[in-house]
Design an enzyme around this catalytic site. Structure first.
Site, mmCIF file in Angstrom:
data_model
loop_
_atom_site.group_PDB
_atom_site.id
_atom_site.type_symbol
_atom_site.label_atom_id
_atom_site.label_comp_id
_atom_site.label_asym_id
_atom_site.label_seq_id
_atom_site.Cartn_x
_atom_site.Cartn_y
_atom_site.Cartn_z
ATOM 1 N N CYS A 105 0.828 -1.202 0.000
ATOM 2 C CA CYS A 105 0.000 0.000 0.000
ATOM 3 C C CYS A 105 0.871 1.265 0.000
ATOM 4 C CB CYS A 105 -0.995 -0.027 1.144
ATOM 5 S SG CYS A 105 -2.333 1.182 0.945
ATOM 6 N N HIS A 206 -3.808 -4.967 0.370
ATOM 7 C CA HIS A 206 -3.333 -5.422 1.688
ATOM 8 C C HIS A 206 -3.492 -6.933 1.800
ATOM 9 C CE1 HIS A 206 -2.599 -1.681 4.063
ATOM 10 N NE2 HIS A 206 -3.347 -1.147 3.100
ATOM 11 N N GLU A 208 -2.189 -8.955 3.782
ATOM 12 C CA GLU A 208 -2.163 -9.437 5.171
ATOM 13 C C GLU A 208 -3.560 -9.621 5.749
ATOM 14 O OE1 GLU A 208 -2.137 -4.954 5.565
ATOM 15 O OE2 GLU A 208 -1.288 -6.450 4.195
#
Length: 231
Positions: A105, A206, A208
């Site tokens: 990001c 993202h 994660e």
């Protein structure tokens, strides 16, 4: 011995602890340990980072537009100048060693600016897909297409993927030496790779948040950690 991944400190308020946990979990699941690097002293931060096997630049505040020779617009958020300065020096010190770097990001935006690129300070009037959808962070909200013969295509083993989106800025002019490896359905750069480097990848989404339920997103962390192990 597990590789240790350096990540610049994002803060310790409740929200940032929540966000930090997502990175830590994904990297630990890939077989790495994490070292959060304090940023108050740039020289100390860089020295500590250089002890690690890999560097992950995480999401966060908007980058100061003056780093890419623009004046801030009224739609640009308040920058984190400490992160801007220290993460810039981290890249400057880390990249020449050829050690793996993963940028997420804000991280991919900093990577682009580091190599002389620019950013759209706000994409709300340009986008047709949804690019700031916090509620869809765990399942994704738009598609990206991977460019052929790139590391991202190799990692995902598919021509495209559905990703989440938590940003209002994006890469505009591409930095020197970088290759666009993923593009959103409305034309924004979603992935960059430094072609001259063994493993330097940036993604605008993202992974994660999606990795616990999406093996393809976890595969990105696995590839990063494997590169840190020298495999």
């Amino acid at each position: 011995m597990k590789p240790v991944i350096a990540i610049p400190q994002m803060g310790n308020d409740l929200f940032r602890k929540y966000m930090k946990n997502k990175y830590t979990r994904s990297l630990k699941n890939a077989g790495a340990d994490v070292r959060w690097i304090q940023l108050e002293n740039t020289d100390s931060a860089v020295a500590e980072m250089l002890k690690c096997s890999g560097l992950l630049l995480p999401g966060g505040a908007d980058i100061n537009p003056r780093l890419y020779h623009q004046e801030p617009s009224d739609k640009c958020g308040k920058p984190n100048n400490l992160r801007d300065t220290t993460e810039w020096e981290m890249l400057n010190a880390f990249l020449p060693f050829g050690r793996p770097v993963l940028c997420i990001c804000r991280g991919v935006q900093l990577l682009n600016v580091f190599f002389g690129g620019t950013l759209h300070q706000d994409i709300k009037d340009l986008q047709t897909a949804k690019h700031a959808d916090f509620l869809s962070k765990n399942r994704g909200c738009h598609k990206v297409s991977f460019r052929p013969h790139t590391r991202l295509e190799e990692i995902f083993k598919e021509p495209s993927a559905v990703v989440n989106s938590l940003h209002h800025q994006a890469v505009d002019k591409k930095g020197s030496g970088l290759t666009v490896s993923a593009v959103s359905e409305d034309g924004f750069t979603e992935g960059l790779e430094l072609t001259s480097h063994p493993f330097c990848i940036g993604v605008q989404w993202h992974p994660e948040h999606m990795s616990p339920k999406d093996a393809k997103q976890q595969a990105l962390f696995q590839a990063f950690v494997s590169a840190c192990k020298g495999k």
